[in-house]
Design an enzyme around this catalytic site. Structure first.
Site, PDB file in Angstrom:
ATOM      1  N   LYS A  86       0.846  -1.208   0.000  1.00 41.40           N
ATOM      2  CA  LYS A  86       0.000   0.000   0.000  1.00 41.40           C
ATOM      3  C   LYS A  86       0.875   1.251   0.000  1.00 41.40           C
ATOM      4  CE  LYS A  86      -0.250  -0.293   5.038  1.00 41.40           C
ATOM      5  NZ  LYS A  86      -0.988  -0.896   6.162  1.00 41.40           N
ATOM      6  N   TYR A  99      17.207  30.008   8.581  1.00 41.91           N
ATOM      7  CA  TYR A  99      16.044  30.708   9.123  1.00 41.91           C
ATOM      8  C   TYR A  99      16.144  30.862  10.634  1.00 41.91           C
ATOM      9  CZ  TYR A  99      13.606  30.276   4.658  1.00 41.91           C
ATOM     10  OH  TYR A  99      13.239  30.383   3.343  1.00 41.91           O
TER      11      TYR A  99
HETATM   12  C1  LIG Z   1      -0.249  -1.902   6.790  1.00 43.44           C
HETATM   13  C2  LIG Z   1      -0.917  -3.178   7.163  1.00 43.44           C
HETATM   14  C3  LIG Z   1      -0.186  -4.379   7.244  1.00 43.44           C
HETATM   15  C4  LIG Z   1       1.326  -4.423   7.190  1.00 43.44           C
HETATM   16  O1  LIG Z   1       1.800  -3.966   8.448  1.00 43.44           O
HETATM   17  P1  LIG Z   1       3.348  -3.856   8.788  1.00 43.44           P
HETATM   18  O2  LIG Z   1       3.346  -3.426  10.220  1.00 43.44           O
HETATM   19  O3  LIG Z   1       3.906  -2.818   7.879  1.00 43.44           O
HETATM   20  O4  LIG Z   1       3.964  -5.185   8.580  1.00 43.44           O
HETATM   21  C5  LIG Z   1      -0.882  -5.566   7.422  1.00 43.44           C
HETATM   22  N1  LIG Z   1      -2.241  -5.557   7.553  1.00 43.44           N
HETATM   23  C6  LIG Z   1      -2.972  -4.421   7.514  1.00 43.44           C
HETATM   24  C7  LIG Z   1      -4.448  -4.487   7.671  1.00 43.44           C
HETATM   25  C8  LIG Z   1      -2.347  -3.193   7.332  1.00 43.44           C
HETATM   26  O5  LIG Z   1      -3.068  -2.067   7.298  1.00 43.44           O
END
Ligand SMILES: *Cc1c(COP(=O)(O)O)cnc(C)c1O
Length: 345
Positions: free
Chosen positions: A33, A242
């Site tokens: 994702k 800055y």
């Molecule tokens: C992002 C996510 C994962 C992966 O999690 P990690 O901690 O990056 O391994 C697995 N399941 C769901 C539902 C997620 O949202």
């Protein structure tokens, strides 16, 4: 070249996934994702597919549709947000598998796409996504007649193995899914590390593949090298950047590098973070600006052509600690301006 170079080691990514797969009891999927945690979902997923990954997870159908173009027809692409209004054509045409989160989504899915595969996400206490136990009890029978491909839930505290929430969610997940004969998935990276009780038929690591905690044995996947635009000498008492946030305590040599908070180098990283010239740490001098960072290179004795932000000496989790955040946010903040190099895979 004026931009920083973001090097993504696909060989290390694949080795990390393989390491997590070797610990997992069943199939090991991969979570890609948010554009593969900012590293390029297409490149990342194709490398992992060559390594043997057959199932991928994305957050939304739009990500899944784009990923389908990269992966071709065979890999399974599961969508955490399920079946949203207007998604039916995309889910159908690009062969996505929505993880259904509510009775509304279930009705929407079976009405629009009867016979099209889906999974079910159950809420075991995180209260973020998924059917509540009472909702599941009400529709389980009907839903199971449609042959869901997966029953899944997500752990809220998997990066703290001793947290009682883990055992509570495991017990709840078992209670909701035991004996139904459908493949199950509960574990993210932290869940994989907590051992086989959490693995079921499929694990779904993300951050560990990308080299982040809690997978302490992960190989680093990202390296960032920033070009120096110019160097200058300061007399004691002169200031940098800055708000005059740095005042030279001595004769000081300042290198200005080409990157800043617009590149995900969070302002909050400021005073604790160093850039590396080879093995030598050089402190950041003054505030991080949008496109530029001042670095105190006095002790180097010579002007560097570039400085390293991420790599052997400094991990995404070191940066995360410095900015009071998590490695996930460092990675997904990196931004579009780097020139990206992919190694191996
Ligand atoms: C992002 C996510 C994962 C992966 O999690 P990690 O901690 O990056 O391994 C697995 N399941 C769901 C539902 C997620 O949202």
């Amino acid at each position: 070249m004026g931009t920083g170079t973001l090097t993504i080691d696909l060989g290390a990514l694949c080795a990390n996934w393989r390491g997590l797969a070797a610990m997992s009891a069943g199939e090991t999927a991969a979570v890609v994702k948010a554009d593969g945690y900012g590293l390029g979902a297409g490149k990342v997923a194709r490398a992992l597919a060559r390594e043997g990954a057959r199932t991928f997870f994305v957050a939304v159908a739009e990500e899944g549709a784009a990923l389908r173009q990269e992966l071709g027809p065979d890999p399974v692409i599961n969508v955490f947000s399920g079946h949203m209004p207007g998604d039916a054509d995309m889910i159908h045409d690009t062969g996505l598998v929505p993880m259904i989160n509510s009775i509304d989504q279930l009705i929407r899915h079976v009405e629009a796409l009867p016979g099209h595969p889906f999974g079910i996400q159950l809420d075991t206490g995180m209260n973020r996504l998924g059917m509540e136990p009472a909702e599941w009890a009400a529709v389980a029978e009907v839903a199971l007649e449609q042959n869901p491909t997966l029953l899944m839930s997500h752990l809220a505290c998997a990066d703290e193995p001793a947290h009682p929430m883990n055992a509570a969610q495991l017990a709840s997940f078992r209670e909701l899914t035991e004996g139904l004969g459908i493949p199950r998935s509960l574990a993210n990276t932290g869940g994989v590390l907590m051992g086989p009780d959490y693995h079921f038929e499929m694990t779904r690591p993300g951050i560990g593949c990308y080299g982040g905690l809690p997978f302490v044995d992960a190989r680093p996947v990202v390296q960032i090298e920033l070009p120096v635009i110019q160097c200058r000498s300061l007399e004691p008492g002169e200031t940098v950047g800055y708000a005059n946030a740095f005042t030279a305590p001595r004769e000081t040599r300042i290198a200005t590098v080409s990157a800043g908070y617009a590149d995900g180098i969070l302002r909050a990283l400021g005073p604790k973070t160093h850039l590396y010239a080879g093995d030598t740490p050089c402190p950041i001098a003054g505030r991080i600006s949008m496109d530029l960072i001042g670095v105190d290179v006095t002790d180097l004795g010579s002007d560097p052509a570039s400085l390293e932000l991420l790599g052997r000496h400094q991990s995404i989790d070191t940066l995360a600690d410095n900015a009071d955040t998590i490695g996930y946010e460092i990675l997904t903040s990196l931004g579009a301006r780097y020139s990206r190099r992919y190694l191996g895979g």
